[in-house]
Motif scaffolding. Structure first.
Motif, short mmCIF file in Angstrom:
data_model
loop_
_atom_site.label_atom_id
_atom_site.label_comp_id
_atom_site.label_asym_id
_atom_site.label_seq_id
_atom_site.Cartn_x
_atom_site.Cartn_y
_atom_site.Cartn_z
N ARG A 12 -25.17 -22.59 24.38
CA ARG A 12 -25.35 -21.20 23.95
C ARG A 12 -25.41 -21.11 22.43
O ARG A 12 -25.09 -20.09 21.86
N THR A 13 -25.80 -22.21 21.79
CA THR A 13 -25.85 -22.24 20.33
C THR A 13 -26.96 -21.34 19.81
O THR A 13 -28.06 -21.32 20.33
N LEU A 14 -26.64 -20.59 18.78
CA LEU A 14 -27.58 -19.65 18.19
C LEU A 14 -27.51 -19.76 16.67
O LEU A 14 -26.43 -19.67 16.10
N LEU A 15 -28.66 -19.96 16.05
CA LEU A 15 -28.75 -19.99 14.60
C LEU A 15 -29.37 -18.69 14.12
O LEU A 15 -30.46 -18.32 14.57
N LEU A 16 -28.67 -17.98 13.25
CA LEU A 16 -29.18 -16.75 12.65
C LEU A 16 -29.50 -17.04 11.19
O LEU A 16 -28.63 -17.50 10.45
N VAL A 17 -30.75 -16.75 10.77
CA VAL A 17 -31.16 -17.00 9.40
C VAL A 17 -31.69 -15.70 8.81
O VAL A 17 -32.73 -15.19 9.25
N ASP A 18 -30.96 -15.14 7.84
CA ASP A 18 -31.37 -13.90 7.19
C ASP A 18 -30.68 -13.83 5.83
O ASP A 18 -29.53 -14.23 5.71
N ASP A 19 -31.38 -13.32 4.82
CA ASP A 19 -30.77 -13.25 3.49
C ASP A 19 -30.07 -11.91 3.23
O ASP A 19 -29.47 -11.72 2.19
N ASP A 20 -30.11 -11.00 4.20
CA ASP A 20 -29.37 -9.75 4.11
C ASP A 20 -27.97 -10.01 4.68
O ASP A 20 -27.78 -10.05 5.90
N GLU A 21 -27.00 -10.19 3.79
CA GLU A 21 -25.66 -10.62 4.18
C GLU A 21 -24.99 -9.65 5.17
O GLU A 21 -24.38 -10.07 6.15
N THR A 22 -25.12 -8.36 4.93
CA THR A 22 -24.50 -7.35 5.80
C THR A 22 -25.11 -7.40 7.20
O THR A 22 -24.39 -7.43 8.19
N PHE A 23 -26.44 -7.43 7.27
CA PHE A 23 -27.13 -7.51 8.56
C PHE A 23 -26.73 -8.79 9.29
O PHE A 23 -26.46 -8.77 10.49
N LEU A 24 -26.69 -9.90 8.57
CA LEU A 24 -26.36 -11.19 9.16
C LEU A 24 -24.96 -11.18 9.77
O LEU A 24 -24.77 -11.63 10.90
N ARG A 25 -23.99 -10.64 9.04
CA ARG A 25 -22.61 -10.56 9.55
C ARG A 25 -22.52 -9.69 10.80
O ARG A 25 -21.89 -10.07 11.78
N ARG A 26 -23.16 -8.51 10.75
CA ARG A 26 -23.10 -7.60 11.91
C ARG A 26 -23.78 -8.21 13.12
O ARG A 26 -23.27 -8.12 14.24
N LEU A 27 -24.95 -8.83 12.91
CA LEU A 27 -25.67 -9.43 14.03
C LEU A 27 -24.88 -10.61 14.60
O LEU A 27 -24.81 -10.77 15.82
N ALA A 28 -24.26 -11.40 13.74
CA ALA A 28 -23.47 -12.54 14.21
C ALA A 28 -22.32 -12.07 15.12
O ALA A 28 -22.11 -12.63 16.20
#
Length: 183
Positions: A12-28
């Protein structure tokens, strides 16, 4: 019918790549609540390094990152793990970039703002099946406004240059820019 995370086995490994730190944290956080084992990256360099070291079963990559193009991360994942399911996200939706993303190996392509449900549906859609349409898609006015804002930023916030590139009168553009964004 879309598969569930439990149907896909133990990876179930998922890599999230985004430079918008707030969006990245919320999506994670949202994806962890849905059962994914999340790893994040805020650049192409970090994303490629993770993809090479620990290729994920799933990935969500922003198209435009501070140090390059998210499609480079997609290629790195595909090289190490051809069966991974990858969704490309961008705030600048265009047919040409959607085609490029799919040709390189993305499973799907979503325009921001996409929420965790839309992303999960896209990641879990099986085979040739399309995920269900988003619950709250952007309005046509919002899409137009986003496009104008993108061109405005690409022209270094120069109203005259933006108006010329959009083939609209400068004063019309100024009125649009002075208003709040549509919903």
């Amino acid at each position: 019918m879309a598969e569930t995370l439990q149907d896909l086995g133990s990876d179930r490994t998922l890599l999230l790549v985004d430079d918008d730190e707030t969006f990245l944290r919320r999506l994670a956080k949202a994806m962890e609540k849905r059962g994914f084992e999340v790893e994040t990256a805020d650049s192409v360099t970090t994303g490629k390094a993770i993809a090479m070291a620990r290729p994920p079963a799933f990935a969500v990559c922003d198209l435009r990152l501070g140090d390059g193009n998210g499609l480079d991360v997609v290629e790195a994942i595909r090289e190490k793990r051809p069966d991974s399911r990858i969704v490309v996200l961008t705030g600048y939706g265009a047919i040409a970039t959607a085609v490029a993303a799919v040709k390189i190996g993305a499973t799907d392509y979503l325009s921001k703002p996409a929420d965790a449900t839309d992303i999960t549906n896209a990641l879990l859609a099986g085979g040739d099946e399309l995920p269900p349409p988003p619950e709250n898609p952007m309005s046509a006015d919002r899409v137009r406004w986003e496009h104008i804002q993108r061109v405005y930023e690409l022209c270094d916030r120069n109203v005259s240059e933006t108006a010329r590139r959009l083939n609209m009168h400068r004063r019309t553009l100024q009125r649009i820019l002075a208003k709040r964004s549509p919903r």
